[in-house]
Design a protein around this motif. Sequence first.
Motif, PDB file in Angstrom:
ATOM      1  N   THR A 139     -12.979   6.950   0.022  1.00 34.26           N
ATOM      2  CA  THR A 139     -13.762   5.718  -0.012  1.00 34.26           C
ATOM      3  C   THR A 139     -12.963   4.523   0.483  1.00 34.26           C
ATOM      4  N   GLY A 140     -11.648   4.661   0.621  1.00 31.98           N
ATOM      5  CA  GLY A 140     -10.814   3.579   1.108  1.00 31.98           C
ATOM      6  C   GLY A 140     -10.770   3.479   2.617  1.00 31.98           C
ATOM      7  N   ASN A 141     -11.508   4.330   3.317  1.00 32.17           N
ATOM      8  CA  ASN A 141     -11.502   4.311   4.783  1.00 32.17           C
ATOM      9  C   ASN A 141     -12.113   3.042   5.362  1.00 32.17           C
ATOM     10  N   GLU A 142     -12.884   2.331   4.572  1.00 30.81           N
ATOM     11  CA  GLU A 142     -13.513   1.111   5.078  1.00 30.81           C
ATOM     12  C   GLU A 142     -12.491   0.016   5.359  1.00 30.81           C
ATOM     13  N   LYS A 143     -11.302   0.163   4.847  1.00 27.23           N
ATOM     14  CA  LYS A 143     -10.251  -0.832   5.087  1.00 27.23           C
ATOM     15  C   LYS A 143      -9.615  -0.675   6.467  1.00 27.23           C
ATOM     16  N   ILE A 160      -3.788   7.551   9.358  1.00 27.52           N
ATOM     17  CA  ILE A 160      -3.818   7.676   7.899  1.00 27.52           C
ATOM     18  C   ILE A 160      -5.236   7.744   7.334  1.00 27.52           C
ATOM     19  N   ILE A 161      -6.220   7.829   8.198  1.00 22.22           N
ATOM     20  CA  ILE A 161      -7.605   7.952   7.729  1.00 22.22           C
ATOM     21  C   ILE A 161      -7.831   9.368   7.234  1.00 22.22           C
ATOM     22  N   GLN A 162      -8.366   9.495   6.034  1.00 22.84           N
ATOM     23  CA  GLN A 162      -8.658  10.800   5.446  1.00 22.84           C
ATOM     24  C   GLN A 162     -10.149  11.110   5.585  1.00 22.84           C
ATOM     25  N   MET A 163     -10.477  12.400   5.541  1.00 18.38           N
ATOM     26  CA  MET A 163     -11.858  12.800   5.779  1.00 18.38           C
ATOM     27  C   MET A 163     -12.799  12.287   4.694  1.00 18.38           C
ATOM     28  N   LYS A 164     -12.467  12.502   3.447  1.00 22.82           N
ATOM     29  CA  LYS A 164     -13.341  12.085   2.340  1.00 22.82           C
ATOM     30  C   LYS A 164     -12.578  11.105   1.463  1.00 22.82           C
TER      31      LYS A 164
END
Length: 68
Positions: free
Chosen positions: A56-60, A50-54
């Motif tokens: 800002t919530g990827n840090e979770k 579920i990680i998206q390329m761009k």
Amino acid sequence: MNGLFGINGLLGYIVAVVLILAIVFCFGAIAIKIQKNQATNYYKIENQSIIQMKNTGNEKHYELLQQK
């Protein structure tokens, strides 16, 4: 001769070169120190699908692991 060794002449050139080299050396030393510290910070990625390329919530989705 006053213009040759004045601040706008040879002395100014030498001061500018020394100043630029000192700045480059300091930034290089800081970069090497940061790289050495961060090279041993291991992390684990969770929910890779579920990680998206761009986003800002990827840090979770990652967790720093403690060194043993």
